[in-house]
Write a protein that holds these residues in place. Sequence first.
Motif, PDB file in Angstrom:
ATOM      1  N   ARG A 127       0.833  -1.202   0.000  1.00 18.81           N
ATOM      2  CA  ARG A 127       0.000   0.000   0.000  1.00 18.81           C
ATOM      3  C   ARG A 127       0.875   1.263   0.000  1.00 18.81           C
ATOM      4  N   PRO A 128       0.704   2.146  -0.978  1.00 16.36           N
ATOM      5  CA  PRO A 128       1.444   3.418  -0.975  1.00 16.36           C
ATOM      6  C   PRO A 128       1.085   4.308   0.214  1.00 16.36           C
ATOM      7  N   ASP A 129      -0.187   4.298   0.655  1.00 14.50           N
ATOM      8  CA  ASP A 129      -0.564   5.163   1.774  1.00 14.50           C
ATOM      9  C   ASP A 129       0.122   4.735   3.067  1.00 14.50           C
ATOM     10  N   ARG A 130       0.287   3.431   3.308  1.00 14.70           N
ATOM     11  CA  ARG A 130       1.028   2.986   4.489  1.00 14.70           C
ATOM     12  C   ARG A 130       2.496   3.387   4.382  1.00 14.70           C
ATOM     13  N   THR A 131       3.047   3.289   3.185  1.00 13.94           N
ATOM     14  CA  THR A 131       4.444   3.685   2.977  1.00 13.94           C
ATOM     15  C   THR A 131       4.651   5.162   3.279  1.00 13.94           C
ATOM     16  N   VAL A 132       3.758   5.995   2.764  1.00 17.34           N
ATOM     17  CA  VAL A 132       3.860   7.436   3.001  1.00 17.34           C
ATOM     18  C   VAL A 132       3.716   7.754   4.481  1.00 17.34           C
ATOM     19  N   LEU A 133       2.785   7.092   5.159  1.00 25.03           N
ATOM     20  CA  LEU A 133       2.588   7.330   6.589  1.00 25.03           C
ATOM     21  C   LEU A 133       3.841   6.981   7.375  1.00 25.03           C
ATOM     22  N   ASN A 134       4.480   5.872   7.047  1.00 23.74           N
ATOM     23  CA  ASN A 134       5.688   5.466   7.762  1.00 23.74           C
ATOM     24  C   ASN A 134       6.855   6.398   7.474  1.00 23.74           C
ATOM     25  N   ILE A 135       6.971   6.872   6.235  1.00 22.80           N
ATOM     26  CA  ILE A 135       8.036   7.840   5.933  1.00 22.80           C
ATOM     27  C   ILE A 135       7.827   9.117   6.727  1.00 22.80           C
TER      28      ILE A 135
END
Length: 453
Positions: free
Chosen positions: A224-232
């Motif tokens: 999921r890109p949204d999970r990736t962005v949240l973690n970054i």
Amino acid sequence: MTSEQHLNADQAKKCLKEQLNRIGDIEQRELKNEGEHTLLVYLKSMCDPVMINDNLINRFYELNSLDLYEQFLRSFPSSMEPKDEQELLRNILRGCVAIFIRDRVLLFDAVLVNASFIQPASTENVIQGPDDSFTENIEVNLNLVRHRYQTTDLKTEFMTVGKISQTRIIIMYDALKVEETVLQELKKRLSELKTDIVQSASEIERHTMHPRFRLYPTLMLTERPDRTVLNISQGKIAILMDSTGYALLLPAIFNDFFTAMDDKIQLPPIGWFLKAIRYIALFVTVLMPSFYVAFTSYNPEILRMQVTLLIAGSRATVPYPSFFEVIFMLLAMEFLTEASVRLPKAIGQTATTVGGLILGTAATEAGLVSNIMIILVSAVAITNFVIPITMMSSGIRVTKYLFIVLATFFGLVGIVLGVVAMIMYLTSLRSFGKPYLKMFAVDRNKKGDQRSG
């Protein structure tokens, strides 16, 4: 469009050099033709290469005049002249090309949209929120992240891993929030990767983390890109890999694997309730089979008399101890689960559903297992699938067998000792120096920023 106040080209170049350093997908294309000169600056992951080639590069050589070229660019409705450096940076991150003509800077909108390549998420489903997922193209994945994280602090560094495969990877992080020691340790481990072929992100997790023989993952795989962005945004590091539709997130602690993206969308009390449900499911799927063995064979006096008699009556026709009964049914469930994964999608669900119903009914009627055992196995299977991250649920599937063995030999005492040993094992694990059982992934004692834990 023109403006009386315009940004000086030299100042703009200096600003871009300072702000866009350590960004691997930045492209600077210098065009020269019979004394005429111009410079294009853009993000390769955000801009359409066909549009740039047709409207910017080819036209420059066809018109043979900077004045005509500038007039041509200004004729586009989306072209504009930035008023300050912030507007210039903001539009480059959005997908515009910065065109330096003499002492002027123009912005040309060439944003790339990869909607036709994006598929819905298959392993991390959400009820609300974005439903897109990563693809096997690393440029498309980088585009998905940059569309959601438009800041010059998002740095991208390109590397290759695998002596033979030469697989491209991208290390992504927020320069203001990342912990430098974690970043340097990651680069060191990747540079020491000696394997010949790297074809999936999970191979990087397996070869770079210590110890290698672990029961639980210490890096997180997500599609999921949204999970990736949240973690970054929380200070973590994401690794994108070519030819795989998953990103690798680090550091990752135990609590991260029980967090779904729905928790961030729901109201806070509902999100807390959903996470509590997952932790309850964890204890049920790990301990319920071992409790059944312990209460049936060693410590029936702990239960109420009615429950003890109910279990004894249900097992009256079962010819072997509870340990064999539990192992037999759990292995049958594992076989059905694996079959549902390996069979073609057209018949997988039907075959495993019918097989499970027939197997459970026939085993009960034949007296090989008790009715209560069927209920227990169903509860264990359901609660195991409540865990949102597949990497963690696979480790939990193995853990319950360890507790069954302890309950078989030592009863409730073995289960208690197993819980203590499991807690000690989890506390000994580290993910790039971060304690695995730390409940919150954000350190608040770092200077100025919230950093990942």
